[in-house]
Write a protein that holds these residues in place. Structure first.
Motif, PDB file in Angstrom:
ATOM      1  N   GLY A   4      10.003 -12.999   6.820  1.00 18.23           N
ATOM      2  CA  GLY A   4       9.240 -14.195   6.482  1.00 18.23           C
ATOM      3  C   GLY A   4       7.733 -14.060   6.535  1.00 18.23           C
ATOM      4  N   ALA A   5       7.217 -12.936   6.971  1.00 20.68           N
ATOM      5  CA  ALA A   5       5.765 -12.748   7.078  1.00 20.68           C
ATOM      6  C   ALA A   5       5.281 -11.746   6.032  1.00 20.68           C
ATOM      7  CB  ALA A   5       5.400 -12.250   8.471  1.00 20.68           C
ATOM      8  N   LYS A   6       4.182 -12.074   5.379  1.00 18.99           N
ATOM      9  CA  LYS A   6       3.598 -11.127   4.421  1.00 18.99           C
ATOM     10  C   LYS A   6       3.006  -9.970   5.206  1.00 18.99           C
ATOM     11  CE  LYS A   6       1.109 -12.389   0.765  1.00 18.99           C
ATOM     12  NZ  LYS A   6      -0.067 -12.796  -0.052  1.00 18.99           N
ATOM     13  N   ILE A   7       3.477  -8.759   4.909  1.00 14.16           N
ATOM     14  CA  ILE A   7       2.972  -7.585   5.641  1.00 14.16           C
ATOM     15  C   ILE A   7       2.187  -6.633   4.741  1.00 14.16           C
ATOM     16  CG2 ILE A   7       4.718  -7.688   7.453  1.00 14.16           C
ATOM     17  CD1 ILE A   7       6.167  -5.366   5.979  1.00 14.16           C
ATOM     18  N   HIS A   8       2.241  -6.874   3.415  1.00 12.05           N
ATOM     19  CA  HIS A   8       1.529  -5.967   2.520  1.00 12.05           C
ATOM     20  C   HIS A   8       1.357  -6.616   1.157  1.00 12.05           C
ATOM     21  CE1 HIS A   8       0.028  -2.161   1.048  1.00 12.05           C
ATOM     22  NE2 HIS A   8       0.958  -2.108   0.110  1.00 12.05           N
ATOM     23  N   TYR A   9       0.215  -6.339   0.521  1.00 11.14           N
ATOM     24  CA  TYR A   9      -0.043  -6.771  -0.849  1.00 11.14           C
ATOM     25  C   TYR A   9      -0.944  -5.730  -1.477  1.00 11.14           C
ATOM     26  CZ  TYR A   9      -1.695  -9.450  -4.828  1.00 11.14           C
ATOM     27  OH  TYR A   9      -2.004  -9.858  -6.096  1.00 11.14           O
ATOM     28  N   ASN A  10      -0.545  -5.206  -2.628  1.00 11.12           N
ATOM     29  CA  ASN A  10      -1.342  -4.186  -3.300  1.00 11.12           C
ATOM     30  C   ASN A  10      -1.087  -4.297  -4.798  1.00 11.12           C
ATOM     31  OD1 ASN A  10      -2.984  -2.045  -3.793  1.00 11.12           O
ATOM     32  ND2 ASN A  10      -1.584  -0.482  -3.044  1.00 11.12           N
ATOM     33  N   ASP A  11      -1.915  -5.044  -5.483  1.00 10.60           N
ATOM     34  CA  ASP A  11      -1.751  -5.298  -6.917  1.00 10.60           C
ATOM     35  C   ASP A  11      -2.434  -4.184  -7.715  1.00 10.60           C
ATOM     36  OD1 ASP A  11      -1.223  -6.406  -9.367  1.00 10.60           O
ATOM     37  OD2 ASP A  11      -2.631  -8.064  -9.167  1.00 10.60           O
ATOM     38  N   VAL A  12      -1.703  -3.092  -7.948  1.00 15.04           N
ATOM     39  CA  VAL A  12      -2.240  -1.950  -8.687  1.00 15.04           C
ATOM     40  C   VAL A  12      -1.296  -1.585  -9.822  1.00 15.04           C
ATOM     41  CG1 VAL A  12      -3.469  -1.000  -6.696  1.00 15.04           C
ATOM     42  CG2 VAL A  12      -1.151  -0.248  -7.171  1.00 15.04           C
ATOM     43  N   GLN A  13      -1.822  -0.950 -10.847  1.00 14.96           N
ATOM     44  CA  GLN A  13      -1.036  -0.436 -11.956  1.00 14.96           C
ATOM     45  C   GLN A  13      -0.841   1.064 -11.734  1.00 14.96           C
ATOM     46  OE1 GLN A  13       0.154  -2.145 -14.754  1.00 14.96           O
ATOM     47  NE2 GLN A  13      -0.510  -4.018 -13.744  1.00 14.96           N
ATOM     48  N   ARG A  14       0.383   1.457 -11.452  1.00 14.29           N
ATOM     49  CA  ARG A  14       0.673   2.873 -11.237  1.00 14.29           C
ATOM     50  C   ARG A  14       2.169   3.099 -11.340  1.00 14.29           C
ATOM     51  NH1 ARG A  14      -0.567   2.871  -4.797  1.00 14.29           N
ATOM     52  NH2 ARG A  14       1.282   1.713  -4.178  1.00 14.29           N
ATOM     53  N   GLY A  15       2.537   4.331 -11.503  1.00 15.52           N
ATOM     54  CA  GLY A  15       3.944   4.685 -11.520  1.00 15.52           C
ATOM     55  C   GLY A  15       4.514   4.689 -10.112  1.00 15.52           C
ATOM     56  N   MET A  16       5.841   4.735 -10.042  1.00 23.25           N
ATOM     57  CA  MET A  16       6.509   4.766  -8.750  1.00 23.25           C
ATOM     58  C   MET A  16       6.487   6.190  -8.189  1.00 23.25           C
ATOM     59  SD  MET A  16      10.459   3.917  -7.811  1.00 23.25           S
ATOM     60  CE  MET A  16      11.036   5.465  -8.472  1.00 23.25           C
ATOM     61  N   ALA A  17       6.161   6.306  -6.914  1.00 30.41           N
ATOM     62  CA  ALA A  17       6.184   7.596  -6.225  1.00 30.41           C
ATOM     63  C   ALA A  17       6.441   7.340  -4.750  1.00 30.41           C
ATOM     64  CB  ALA A  17       4.863   8.338  -6.410  1.00 30.41           C
ATOM     65  N   LEU A  18       7.145   8.246  -4.108  1.00 28.67           N
ATOM     66  CA  LEU A  18       7.420   8.103  -2.678  1.00 28.67           C
ATOM     67  C   LEU A  18       6.132   8.050  -1.868  1.00 28.67           C
ATOM     68  CD1 LEU A  18      10.364  10.607  -2.126  1.00 28.67           C
ATOM     69  CD2 LEU A  18      10.477   8.119  -2.155  1.00 28.67           C
ATOM     70  N   ASP A  19       6.120   7.168  -0.907  1.00 30.11           N
ATOM     71  CA  ASP A  19       5.052   7.086   0.099  1.00 30.11           C
ATOM     72  C   ASP A  19       3.667   6.766  -0.452  1.00 30.11           C
ATOM     73  OD1 ASP A  19       6.993   7.610   2.014  1.00 30.11           O
ATOM     74  OD2 ASP A  19       6.627   9.766   1.967  1.00 30.11           O
ATOM     75  N   ASN A  20       3.585   6.061  -1.609  1.00 36.78           N
ATOM     76  CA  ASN A  20       2.282   5.589  -2.077  1.00 36.78           C
ATOM     77  C   ASN A  20       1.638   4.664  -1.052  1.00 36.78           C
ATOM     78  OD1 ASN A  20       1.715   6.803  -4.517  1.00 36.78           O
ATOM     79  ND2 ASN A  20       2.705   5.243  -5.742  1.00 36.78           N
ATOM     80  N   ASP A  21       2.436   3.812  -0.451  1.00 35.21           N
ATOM     81  CA  ASP A  21       1.967   2.884   0.574  1.00 35.21           C
ATOM     82  C   ASP A  21       2.858   3.036   1.802  1.00 35.21           C
ATOM     83  OD1 ASP A  21      -0.005   0.932  -0.949  1.00 35.21           O
ATOM     84  OD2 ASP A  21       1.713   1.245  -2.258  1.00 35.21           O
ATOM     85  N   LYS A  22       2.255   3.040   2.958  1.00 38.25           N
ATOM     86  CA  LYS A  22       3.003   3.088   4.215  1.00 38.25           C
ATOM     87  C   LYS A  22       2.610   1.862   5.023  1.00 38.25           C
ATOM     88  CE  LYS A  22       3.325   8.080   4.358  1.00 38.25           C
ATOM     89  NZ  LYS A  22       3.067   9.292   5.143  1.00 38.25           N
ATOM     90  N   ILE A  23       3.612   1.085   5.419  1.00 35.57           N
ATOM     91  CA  ILE A  23       3.371  -0.171   6.115  1.00 35.57           C
ATOM     92  C   ILE A  23       4.177  -0.175   7.410  1.00 35.57           C
ATOM     93  CG2 ILE A  23       3.655  -2.673   5.999  1.00 35.57           C
ATOM     94  CD1 ILE A  23       3.441  -0.723   2.836  1.00 35.57           C
ATOM     95  N   ALA A  24       3.549  -0.512   8.503  1.00 34.61           N
ATOM     96  CA  ALA A  24       4.249  -0.608   9.781  1.00 34.61           C
ATOM     97  C   ALA A  24       4.837  -2.004   9.940  1.00 34.61           C
ATOM     98  CB  ALA A  24       3.281  -0.322  10.931  1.00 34.61           C
ATOM     99  N   ALA A  25       6.065  -2.069  10.419  1.00 35.81           N
ATOM    100  CA  ALA A  25       6.724  -3.345  10.693  1.00 35.81           C
ATOM    101  C   ALA A  25       7.651  -3.146  11.876  1.00 35.81           C
ATOM    102  CB  ALA A  25       7.510  -3.817   9.478  1.00 35.81           C
ATOM    103  N   LYS A  26       7.781  -4.165  12.693  1.00 33.08           N
ATOM    104  CA  LYS A  26       8.640  -4.058  13.872  1.00 33.08           C
ATOM    105  C   LYS A  26      10.017  -4.629  13.559  1.00 33.08           C
ATOM    106  CE  LYS A  26       8.970  -4.962  18.728  1.00 33.08           C
ATOM    107  NZ  LYS A  26       8.289  -5.278  19.940  1.00 33.08           N
ATOM    108  N   LEU A  27      11.041  -3.783  13.701  1.00 32.20           N
ATOM    109  CA  LEU A  27      12.414  -4.235  13.517  1.00 32.20           C
ATOM    110  C   LEU A  27      12.859  -4.999  14.755  1.00 32.20           C
ATOM    111  CD1 LEU A  27      14.015  -0.974  12.103  1.00 32.20           C
ATOM    112  CD2 LEU A  27      13.414  -3.009  10.815  1.00 32.20           C
ATOM    113  N   ILE A  28      13.655  -6.035  14.546  1.00 36.76           N
ATOM    114  CA  ILE A  28      14.241  -6.775  15.650  1.00 36.76           C
ATOM    115  C   ILE A  28      15.743  -6.511  15.664  1.00 36.76           C
ATOM    116  CG2 ILE A  28      12.461  -8.548  15.680  1.00 36.76           C
ATOM    117  CD1 ILE A  28      14.386 -10.359  14.112  1.00 36.76           C
TER     118      ILE A  28
END
Length: 72
Positions: A4-28
């Motif tokens: 329910g919480a926004k943790i990332h926003y990146n409005d870019v034009q690019r192809g898909m590739a592994l690990d372009n963005d890395k975001i930390a989040a805590k699992l419950i």
């Protein structure tokens, strides 16, 4: 959005590739809900997502449940 919480926003034009963005989040304990939005400018579209621990290692007991199993 993660649980329910926004943790990332990146409005870019690019192809898909592994690990372009890395975001930390805590699992419950129990279910954690992940919502991804993919927009398309031209060409194909897609996304990939990995959930790993802080050291980049896979979780032994992680299960993925699709909200809409017919969508692949």
């Amino acid at each position: 959005f993660f649980n329910g919480a926004k943790i990332h926003y990146n409005d870019v034009q690019r192809g898909m590739a592994l690990d372009n963005d890395k975001i930390a989040a805590k699992l419950i304990a129990g279910y954690n809900r992940l919502l991804l939005k993919v927009s398309q400018g031209s060409g194909g579209f897609g996304f990939c997502c990995r959930i790993v621990d802080a050291d980049g290692k896979d979780f032994d007991d992680l299960q993925v449940v699709l909200a809409n199993p017919g969508f692949r």
